[in-house]
Design a protein around this motif. Structure first.
Motif, PDB file in Angstrom:
ATOM      1  N   GLY A  98       0.844  -1.182   0.000  1.00  0.00           N
ATOM      2  CA  GLY A  98       0.000   0.000   0.000  1.00  0.00           C
ATOM      3  C   GLY A  98       0.880   1.232   0.000  1.00  0.00           C
ATOM      4  O   GLY A  98       2.098   1.147  -0.154  1.00  0.00           O
ATOM      5  N   LYS A  99       0.282   2.377   0.229  1.00  0.00           N
ATOM      6  CA  LYS A  99       1.039   3.620   0.175  1.00  0.00           C
ATOM      7  C   LYS A  99       1.797   3.919   1.459  1.00  0.00           C
ATOM      8  O   LYS A  99       2.773   4.647   1.445  1.00  0.00           O
ATOM      9  N   LYS A 100       1.328   3.399   2.598  1.00  0.00           N
ATOM     10  CA  LYS A 100       1.983   3.673   3.873  1.00  0.00           C
ATOM     11  C   LYS A 100       2.083   2.402   4.702  1.00  0.00           C
ATOM     12  O   LYS A 100       1.210   1.556   4.664  1.00  0.00           O
ATOM     13  N   CYS A 101       3.125   2.310   5.498  1.00  0.00           N
ATOM     14  CA  CYS A 101       3.245   1.171   6.405  1.00  0.00           C
ATOM     15  C   CYS A 101       2.676   1.553   7.772  1.00  0.00           C
ATOM     16  O   CYS A 101       2.507   2.734   8.094  1.00  0.00           O
ATOM     17  N   GLY A 102       2.399   0.562   8.603  1.00  0.00           N
ATOM     18  CA  GLY A 102       1.849   0.786   9.934  1.00  0.00           C
ATOM     19  C   GLY A 102       2.785   1.574  10.824  1.00  0.00           C
ATOM     20  O   GLY A 102       2.347   2.361  11.672  1.00  0.00           O
ATOM     21  N   TYR A 103       4.072   1.380  10.664  1.00  0.00           N
ATOM     22  CA  TYR A 103       5.038   2.104  11.492  1.00  0.00           C
ATOM     23  C   TYR A 103       4.987   3.601  11.189  1.00  0.00           C
ATOM     24  O   TYR A 103       5.041   4.431  12.085  1.00  0.00           O
ATOM     25  N   TYR A 104       4.848   3.947   9.928  1.00  0.00           N
ATOM     26  CA  TYR A 104       4.761   5.354   9.549  1.00  0.00           C
ATOM     27  C   TYR A 104       3.555   6.007  10.222  1.00  0.00           C
ATOM     28  O   TYR A 104       3.662   7.100  10.770  1.00  0.00           O
ATOM     29  N   THR A 105       2.414   5.327  10.209  1.00  0.00           N
ATOM     30  CA  THR A 105       1.205   5.854  10.846  1.00  0.00           C
ATOM     31  C   THR A 105       1.415   5.999  12.351  1.00  0.00           C
ATOM     32  O   THR A 105       1.059   7.024  12.940  1.00  0.00           O
ATOM     33  N   PHE A 106       2.012   4.995  12.976  1.00  0.00           N
ATOM     34  CA  PHE A 106       2.310   5.044  14.409  1.00  0.00           C
ATOM     35  C   PHE A 106       3.255   6.202  14.727  1.00  0.00           C
ATOM     36  O   PHE A 106       3.041   6.976  15.660  1.00  0.00           O
ATOM     37  N   LEU A 107       4.313   6.342  13.950  1.00  0.00           N
ATOM     38  CA  LEU A 107       5.313   7.373  14.184  1.00  0.00           C
ATOM     39  C   LEU A 107       4.704   8.770  14.034  1.00  0.00           C
ATOM     40  O   LEU A 107       4.958   9.664  14.854  1.00  0.00           O
ATOM     41  N   LYS A 108       3.893   8.954  13.038  1.00  0.00           N
ATOM     42  CA  LYS A 108       3.226  10.231  12.814  1.00  0.00           C
ATOM     43  C   LYS A 108       2.344  10.580  14.023  1.00  0.00           C
ATOM     44  O   LYS A 108       2.357  11.716  14.504  1.00  0.00           O
ATOM     45  N   PHE A 109       1.603   9.610  14.519  1.00  0.00           N
ATOM     46  CA  PHE A 109       0.739   9.798  15.693  1.00  0.00           C
ATOM     47  C   PHE A 109       1.571  10.173  16.922  1.00  0.00           C
ATOM     48  O   PHE A 109       1.271  11.131  17.626  1.00  0.00           O
ATOM     49  N   GLU A 110       2.635   9.414  17.180  1.00  0.00           N
ATOM     50  CA  GLU A 110       3.477   9.662  18.353  1.00  0.00           C
ATOM     51  C   GLU A 110       4.156  11.029  18.282  1.00  0.00           C
ATOM     52  O   GLU A 110       4.246  11.738  19.283  1.00  0.00           O
ATOM     53  N   ARG A 111       4.637  11.403  17.134  1.00  0.00           N
ATOM     54  CA  ARG A 111       5.302  12.700  16.993  1.00  0.00           C
ATOM     55  C   ARG A 111       4.331  13.842  17.270  1.00  0.00           C
ATOM     56  O   ARG A 111       4.685  14.823  17.924  1.00  0.00           O
ATOM     57  N   LYS A 112       3.121  13.696  16.799  1.00  0.00           N
ATOM     58  CA  LYS A 112       2.097  14.725  17.031  1.00  0.00           C
ATOM     59  C   LYS A 112       1.787  14.823  18.519  1.00  0.00           C
ATOM     60  O   LYS A 112       1.770  15.911  19.093  1.00  0.00           O
ATOM     61  N   HIS A 113       1.538  13.689  19.166  1.00  0.00           N
ATOM     62  CA  HIS A 113       1.120  13.688  20.568  1.00  0.00           C
ATOM     63  C   HIS A 113       2.253  13.983  21.547  1.00  0.00           C
ATOM     64  O   HIS A 113       2.005  14.414  22.658  1.00  0.00           O
ATOM     65  N   GLN A 114       3.476  13.772  21.132  1.00  0.00           N
ATOM     66  CA  GLN A 114       4.603  14.083  22.006  1.00  0.00           C
ATOM     67  C   GLN A 114       5.180  15.467  21.707  1.00  0.00           C
ATOM     68  O   GLN A 114       6.059  15.933  22.418  1.00  0.00           O
ATOM     69  N   GLY A 115       4.666  16.099  20.662  1.00  0.00           N
ATOM     70  CA  GLY A 115       5.149  17.428  20.304  1.00  0.00           C
ATOM     71  C   GLY A 115       6.604  17.443  19.889  1.00  0.00           C
ATOM     72  O   GLY A 115       7.308  18.436  20.091  1.00  0.00           O
ATOM     73  N   ASP A 116       7.051  16.360  19.282  1.00  0.00           N
ATOM     74  CA  ASP A 116       8.453  16.230  18.884  1.00  0.00           C
ATOM     75  C   ASP A 116       8.497  15.632  17.483  1.00  0.00           C
ATOM     76  O   ASP A 116       8.307  14.434  17.308  1.00  0.00           O
ATOM     77  N   GLN A 117       8.753  16.461  16.492  1.00  0.00           N
ATOM     78  CA  GLN A 117       8.748  16.012  15.103  1.00  0.00           C
ATOM     79  C   GLN A 117       9.913  15.092  14.749  1.00  0.00           C
ATOM     80  O   GLN A 117       9.931  14.488  13.679  1.00  0.00           O
ATOM     81  N   ASP A 118      10.898  14.957  15.640  1.00  0.00           N
ATOM     82  CA  ASP A 118      12.033  14.071  15.397  1.00  0.00           C
ATOM     83  C   ASP A 118      11.976  12.805  16.232  1.00  0.00           C
ATOM     84  O   ASP A 118      12.917  12.004  16.217  1.00  0.00           O
ATOM     85  N   PHE A 119      10.870  12.583  16.971  1.00  0.00           N
ATOM     86  CA  PHE A 119      10.747  11.436  17.866  1.00  0.00           C
ATOM     87  C   PHE A 119      10.896  10.124  17.122  1.00  0.00           C
ATOM     88  O   PHE A 119      10.297   9.908  16.080  1.00  0.00           O
ATOM     89  N   ILE A 120      11.773   9.249  17.649  1.00  0.00           N
ATOM     90  CA  ILE A 120      11.925   7.875  17.147  1.00  0.00           C
ATOM     91  C   ILE A 120      11.908   6.981  18.380  1.00  0.00           C
ATOM     92  O   ILE A 120      12.743   7.150  19.267  1.00  0.00           O
ATOM     93  N   PRO A 121      10.967   6.027  18.489  1.00  0.00           N
ATOM     94  CA  PRO A 121      10.935   5.138  19.654  1.00  0.00           C
ATOM     95  C   PRO A 121      12.208   4.297  19.732  1.00  0.00           C
ATOM     96  O   PRO A 121      12.760   3.903  18.712  1.00  0.00           O
ATOM     97  N   SER A 122      12.658   4.046  20.937  1.00  0.00           N
ATOM     98  CA  SER A 122      13.823   3.183  21.132  1.00  0.00           C
ATOM     99  C   SER A 122      13.610   2.357  22.366  1.00  0.00           C
ATOM    100  O   SER A 122      12.646   2.515  23.105  1.00  0.00           O
ATOM    101  N   ALA A 123      14.567   1.477  22.629  1.00  0.00           N
ATOM    102  CA  ALA A 123      14.483   0.564  23.766  1.00  0.00           C
ATOM    103  C   ALA A 123      14.436   1.304  25.081  1.00  0.00           C
ATOM    104  O   ALA A 123      14.937   2.351  25.281  1.00  0.00           O
TER     105      ALA A 123
END
Length: 123
Positions: A98-123
Motif C-alpha cells: 500500500g502507500k503507507k506502512c503501519g510504522y509510519y502511521t504510528f510514528l506520525k501519531f506519536e510525533r504529534k502527541h509528544q510534540g516532537d517532530q524528530d521522535f523515534i521510539p527506542s528501547a
C-alpha cells in the motif's frame, strides 16, 4: 523512509513464507530446501473467521529483540536491517502492500502527541 525504521514489519509474529521463498533462502545459504525449511521456518496453524476452518502456514522463526518482544531471525538488531535482503521472502518484498506502512502511521501519531517532530521510539 525505511532507513529510519527500527524494523516494525520484521516484528510481525507471522511472516509467511512460500516454497519459493524457502528455495531462495536455501540457495542463499547453500542448503537443501529441507534444511532451510527446518532451520528457518516453523509450521503455524490458526482458526479462520469461518467456523471450524483452520489455516496452515509456514512462517519465519523469530528471536528475542530489545525493541520489540521478538523479531525475524534474519534481522540485524544493531544495524536494524535485514541480513538476507536479496533472499528475503516475497511478503517482505511486497511490504507495505500500500502507500503507507503501519510504522509510519504510528510514528506520525506519536510525533504529534509528544510534540516532537524528530521522535523515534527506542528501547
Amino acid at each position: 523512509d525505511c532507513s529510519k525504521c527500527p524494523g516494525y514489519c520484521c516484528s510481525y509474529p507471522r511472516i509467511v513464507v512460500t516454497d519459493h521463498d524457502i528455495k531462495r533462502l536455501a540457495k542463499h545459504f547453500d542448503l537443501s530446501e529441507d534444511q532451510a525449511r527446518t532451520r528457518f521456518t516453523r509450521s503455524y496453524v490458526f482458526k479462520s473467521d469461518k467456523p471450524k476452518e483452520t489455516i496452515k502456514e509456514r512462517i519465519l522463526k523469530h528471536r528475542k529483540d530489545h525493541i520489540y518482544a521478538t523479531i525475524c531471525q534474519f534481522f540485524d538488531q544493531d544495524l536494524r536491517r535485514c541480513t538476507v535482503y536479496e533472499a528475503r521472502p516475497d511478503v517482505c518484498r511486497q511490504f507495505p502492500d500500500g502507500k503507507k506502512c503501519g510504522y509510519y502511521t504510528f510514528l506520525k501519531f506519536e510525533r504529534k502527541h509528544q510534540g516532537d517532530q524528530d521522535f523515534i521510539p527506542s528501547a
